[in-house]
Every structure is written in C-alpha cells, then in structure tokens.
Design an enzyme around this catalytic site. Structure first.
Site, PDB file in Angstrom:
ATOM      1  CE  LYS A 260      36.527  23.504  62.696  1.00 61.17           C
ATOM      2  NZ  LYS A 260      36.652  24.100  61.702  1.00 61.17           N
ATOM      3  NE  ARG A 334      37.871  19.046  52.161  1.00 62.36           N
ATOM      4  CZ  ARG A 334      38.055  20.361  51.586  1.00 62.36           C
ATOM      5  NH1 ARG A 334      38.715  20.614  50.808  1.00 62.36           N
ATOM      6  NH2 ARG A 334      37.220  21.400  52.420  1.00 62.36           N
TER       7      ARG A 334
HETATM    8  N1  BES Z   1      33.395  21.406  59.605  1.00 64.49           N
HETATM    9  C1  BES Z   1      34.012  22.489  58.996  1.00 64.49           C
HETATM   10  C2  BES Z   1      33.352  23.443  58.165  1.00 64.49           C
HETATM   11  C3  BES Z   1      32.260  24.408  58.813  1.00 64.49           C
HETATM   12  C4  BES Z   1      32.814  25.526  59.125  1.00 64.49           C
HETATM   13  C5  BES Z   1      31.026  23.979  59.120  1.00 64.49           C
HETATM   14  C6  BES Z   1      31.781  26.381  59.775  1.00 64.49           C
HETATM   15  C7  BES Z   1      29.988  24.802  59.836  1.00 64.49           C
HETATM   16  C8  BES Z   1      30.485  25.883  60.075  1.00 64.49           C
HETATM   17  C9  BES Z   1      35.150  21.895  57.878  1.00 64.49           C
HETATM   18  O1  BES Z   1      35.404  20.666  58.507  1.00 64.49           O
HETATM   19  C10 BES Z   1      36.338  22.522  57.851  1.00 64.49           C
HETATM   20  O2  BES Z   1      36.764  22.956  58.777  1.00 64.49           O
HETATM   21  N2  BES Z   1      36.408  23.018  56.517  1.00 64.49           N
HETATM   22  C11 BES Z   1      37.582  24.146  56.688  1.00 64.49           C
HETATM   23  C12 BES Z   1      38.351  23.565  55.292  1.00 64.49           C
HETATM   24  C13 BES Z   1      39.701  24.241  54.998  1.00 64.49           C
HETATM   25  C14 BES Z   1      40.529  23.935  56.069  1.00 64.49           C
HETATM   26  C15 BES Z   1      40.061  24.197  53.723  1.00 64.49           C
HETATM   27  C16 BES Z   1      37.194  25.547  56.386  1.00 64.49           C
HETATM   28  O3  BES Z   1      35.939  25.631  55.861  1.00 64.49           O
HETATM   29  O4  BES Z   1      37.801  26.516  56.935  1.00 64.49           O
HETATM   30 MN    MN Z   2      37.129  20.556  59.729  1.00 61.07          MN
END
Ligand code: BES
Ligand code: MN
Ligand code: ZN
Length: 480
Positions: A260, A334
């Site tokens: 991230k 997931r």
């Molecule tokens: N934990 C994150 C989702 C999230 C984002 C929760 C902001 C709370 C606030 C999750 O694991 C994630 O990173 N999801 C990705 C999925 C993508 C890579 C398909 C996302 O939402 O960007």
């Molecule tokens: Mn994530």
C-alpha cells in the site's frame, strides 16, 4: 472505564446534575433562563446539550427534536450527548425517558436500551497511550422514571451491548505492532473467560494441520505467527438454532508485496475491525440472554512483506480444497475469510454472517458510514437489514450477480483473488461465496467504511467505531 447505569424512581441526592429532555419549541425546565440558552444556540435539536443552572441545581438540557420524529433510536444519540456533556461530573441523573410517554410510537423498553447504549458509548475514550488523558469523571448515571423489571433489564442489556462495542473499539484502536495475532487471541481468551464462552485457539501448527491455506499464505510475509480462534456461546435453555459469526482479523494490512501507499496504510490497524465486532458481540450474548447457539470463527494474521511473502502469481489451496491464484497480495481478506467460511460451513449452521473491512470499493460505493450487505439468501438479507435498522447501524444491499463470476476466473487456479477495475465490493463477495457450502445461508457485511471514523460525533470517537456489534447482537437476540 464503563459507567454504572441504574434505574431510580426519583433523582438521587448524590446526582450533581440532572439531564432533562426538551423538544423543539417546548418550555424549558423551571428556573432556566430561556434567553441565555437561546443566545448560546440551543434550539431543541436532537442531541444538542447545554448545561444551565435551574431551580433545583445544575441541569443539562438535551434537545429531543421534533416529537413526531422521536424514535427509540433517538435515545442512543441523547444518551451519548448527555454522557459527553456531563464528563466533569461523577454522578448524574437523567429524566429523559419520561419524554417517551408523550410519543405514541416509541417503545419505552427499546428506548431504555438505546439510552443506556448511548450513555456508555458517549463515555468511551481510548487512553491507553496518553500520558495525561483528558479528564473524564463520569462514573454513575441514574435513569429516572420506571424502575420496572423490564426497564432495568433493558438498561442492563443496553449497557452490556455497548461495553461489547467499546471492547471492539479498543481492539481496533490498539496499534498493529502491539496487537499482534497472538496478543489478540490472548485478549479474546480473557474475554471468553469473563463472558461465559468456550474458546479454542489454534496456533500455526494447528492451522497447518487444519489446512487453512489462505491464512498461511497471507501470513508468509510476517514474523508474527497467525492464530485462528473459535468461540462458542451456548444458551441456558437448549434451542436448536445455531448461528455462525465470522470476522476478518488482519491485525495490520501493509498490503504484502503489492504494498500500500503510506497514506493507504495509515489506518490499517483497523483491518481486524470485523473480528473486533464479532468479539464484542460475543462478549454480550450471555448478558443479552440470546436464545440461540452462536459460534465465532476468527482468522488472525497481519499482511506483511517479509522475505518469504506470498508472491503475485502464487496459488493457495483453501480449507475446502478450492485454489486461488493470488494476483494482488493486498486482496488478502478474502483469502483468510475463505478458510473461515469453509470451516463455519462444515458445522452446518442456520446462517453464517461475516464482517470484514474488505474493500475500498465498498467505501467508494456507499461512503464512510454505510456497510455493504451481500447475501445468497433474500430472507436472511432482509433479517439482517431489519436487525441493523433496530440497532441503529446502516447497511445497504449490493447484488451478487452470477454472470460476474467470470470476472474472477483464473487461467491456472479455480479463481483469482481480484476482479476487474469495477465492482470490487461485489467481486470480493463473489469470491467469498465460493467458500460457503451449498445450502448454507450466508450474509456478508463489508464494513471497510463504517469500522473507522475520522469525525467525532455524539456516539463516536475518532478511530475504531465498533460498527457491527449491535447488529450482530440484535440479530442473535431476535433470531426465530
Ligand atoms: N483492508 C483493505 C480494504 C480497506 C481499505 C479497508 C480502506 C478499510 C479502508 C483490503 O485488504 C484491501 O486492501 N483491499 C483492496 C482490494 C484490491 C487490491 C482488489 C482494495 O480495496 O484496494
Ligand atoms: Mn489489503
Ligand atoms: Zn485488508
């Protein structure tokens, strides 16, 4: 520290202040100067509070809004506003429940519960790391009015549910480097002991024996070992119904090798918000006299990028035998939920509810305060919607269309862990659905938005919100 909330016939002598409800455009309590209040902007809006001096000492005047719009849930806001405004006083009383009598449509028992919830939530503060925390003196609240057994019970249940929600908030607020999976599991064990639950903690060896390939795959980049915790609540009176709660327990989400940004990581200690909500709800089931058996499944790991982290292109085999090609290691929730849903399915519960801070896409769709609801069963979805509405938590249903399944087709495995550029909350839901056994009812709440807040309002503090605790307890309490 939690408040002690009691019911009383009349205002106790020890009360340093009495909170009194005032509807919009209604008369003020005796001795209160209307001009002074008006000049300070008090207009009776729901949840607005002013402290003034009245004929019989200090009063907190609380707005109840338009009487026609008053609901039981309004009292949650009212309670929170009272607790915040009264924080300099150790013991207070409130007569606001008396205002239910004039409102025909408000159930006084539900109002008493909501008031207790609001009082408790309004008094919440996370002070673990503050050398000099903002002083918060409030310890005791007397709810003046009915002392009937049903009212007392409602107040106790509301307080217990809100304490569960406070626990969820604190778990989310604890830093990811402190609340590692082993530490989280230890806290859950302690809670289980106090709350009359059975608790089973699986360490890495047990997780390996159980073939939880999703949890192990996400854990590969971390020096902290994973945990998988199961909690069991058995009601006093035998009842054949069983529910399963599943919560995403990523104690910190760095994204893995698909790392991230610094900005994107800042709040990622919240990524165990689903597990925290389940833990908080489980802690209140006994006090809330929930009549059904409930089992919780909590996969816990952080998502780091150590030397042997899962690489994009790696394939994981999940507990139920299906394989997932990991193309983005940041879509990790997931993967661990897949194992948990598989395990939960094996027990054939009447319904599985999972909560997860799963996708940024769900926040794009519904904003920061509303959870996405997805389900393979319309009746269950409606049941969750109505429980959430009674609990004062907002959810909105999203579809799981069959023809979107091909968005997660993989050339090498049974599926890949990401969909296309659009509909990310839904494709995540579709992946989860692959791990719910045929014939099992399941609902998924994507709480990526509401698990965390940067805004302070009456019921919430900056940080973890404990979203989902009230809906889960209400769902279990009302399960037919
Ligand atoms: N934990 C994150 C989702 C999230 C984002 C929760 C902001 C709370 C606030 C999750 O694991 C994630 O990173 N999801 C990705 C999925 C993508 C890579 C398909 C996302 O939402 O960007
Ligand atoms: Mn994530
Ligand atoms: Zn995540």
């Amino acid at each position: 520290m939690a408040l002690t909330i009691s019911t009383a016939r009349s205002v106790p002598k020890a009360a340093e202040l009495t909170a009194v409800g005032v509807h919009k455009n209604a008369d003020l309590p005796a001795g209160v100067d209307a001009d002074v209040l008006a000049s300070r902007g008090f207009d009776g809006t729901l949840g607005k509070v002013m402290i003034a001096s009245g004929a019989s000492g200090l009063v907190a005047i609380v707005g109840l809004g338009d009487p026609a719009e008053l609901t039981a849930g309004s009292f949650r806001k009212v309670g929170a506003a009272i607790a915040r405004a009264s924080r300099r006083h150790k013991a207070i009383a409130t007569t606001v429940l008396g205002d239910v009598d004039g409102a025909a449509d408000v159930d006084p028992i539900a109002a008493a519960q909501a008031l207790a919830e609001g009082l408790q939530l309004g008094a919440y503060a996370y002070n673990e790391w503050k050398s000099s925390p903002a002083s918060y003196d409030l310890r005791r609240v007397a709810v003046v009015g009915s002392t009937a057994a049903a009212t007392r019970k409602a107040v106790d249940i509301g307080a217990a549910i809100a304490e569960g929600q406070a626990l969820a908030r604190t778990l989310v607020n604890e830093p990811g480097g402190t609340l590692t999976p082993p530490e989280l599991a230890t806290r859950v064990q302690a809670m289980a002991k106090e709350s009359g639950l059975k608790c089973k903690v699986m360490d890495k060896a047990a997780i390996t024996r159980a073939k939880l390939g999703g949890v192990l795959g996400v854990n590969r980049g971390s020096t902290n070992p994973p945990r998988f915790v199961e909690l069991t609540y058995t009601p006093k009176k035998a009842n054949t119904a069983t529910l399963a709660f599943v919560g995403k327990g990523i104690t910190f989400d760095a994204g893995g090798l698909s790392i991230k940004t610094g900005q994107g990581m800042m709040t990622m200690k919240c990524d165990m918000g689903g597990a925290a909500a389940v833990i908080g709800a489980m802690s209140a089931l006994k006090a809330a006299e929930v009549p059904v058996a409930v089992k919780a499944y909590l996969p816990m790991t952080d998502n780091m990028l150590g030397g042997d982290a899962t690489r994009p292109g790696d394939v994981l085999r999940i507990r139920n035998g299906k394989t997932i090609e990991v193309l983005n290691t940041d879509a990790e929730g997931r993967l661990i939920l897949a194992d948990a849903l598989s395990l939960a399915s094996e027990a054939k519960p009447d319904a599985i509810i999972d909560l997860a801070t799963l996708t940024g896409a769900c926040m794009v769709a519904l904003g920061p305060k509303i959870a996405g609801l997805m389900s393979n069963d319309d009746e269950l979805a409606a049941t969750v919607e109505s429980a959430a509405a009674r609990a004062g938590e907002r959810v909105w249903r999203l579809p799981l269309p069959d023809d979107y399944r091909k968005m997660v087709d993989s050339p090498v495995a049974d599926m890949k862990n990401i969909g296309g550029p659009h509909g990310g909350a839904i494709t995540a839901g579709i992946i989860l659905s692959e791990f719910v056994a045929d014939g099992v009812s399941w609902a998924h709440l994507d709480i990526a938005g509401p698990a965390w807040t940067d805004a302070e309002d009456s019921e919430t503090r900056k940080g973890g919100t404990g979203f989902g605790v009230r809906t889960l307890v209400e769902l279990a309490r009302s399960w037919a």
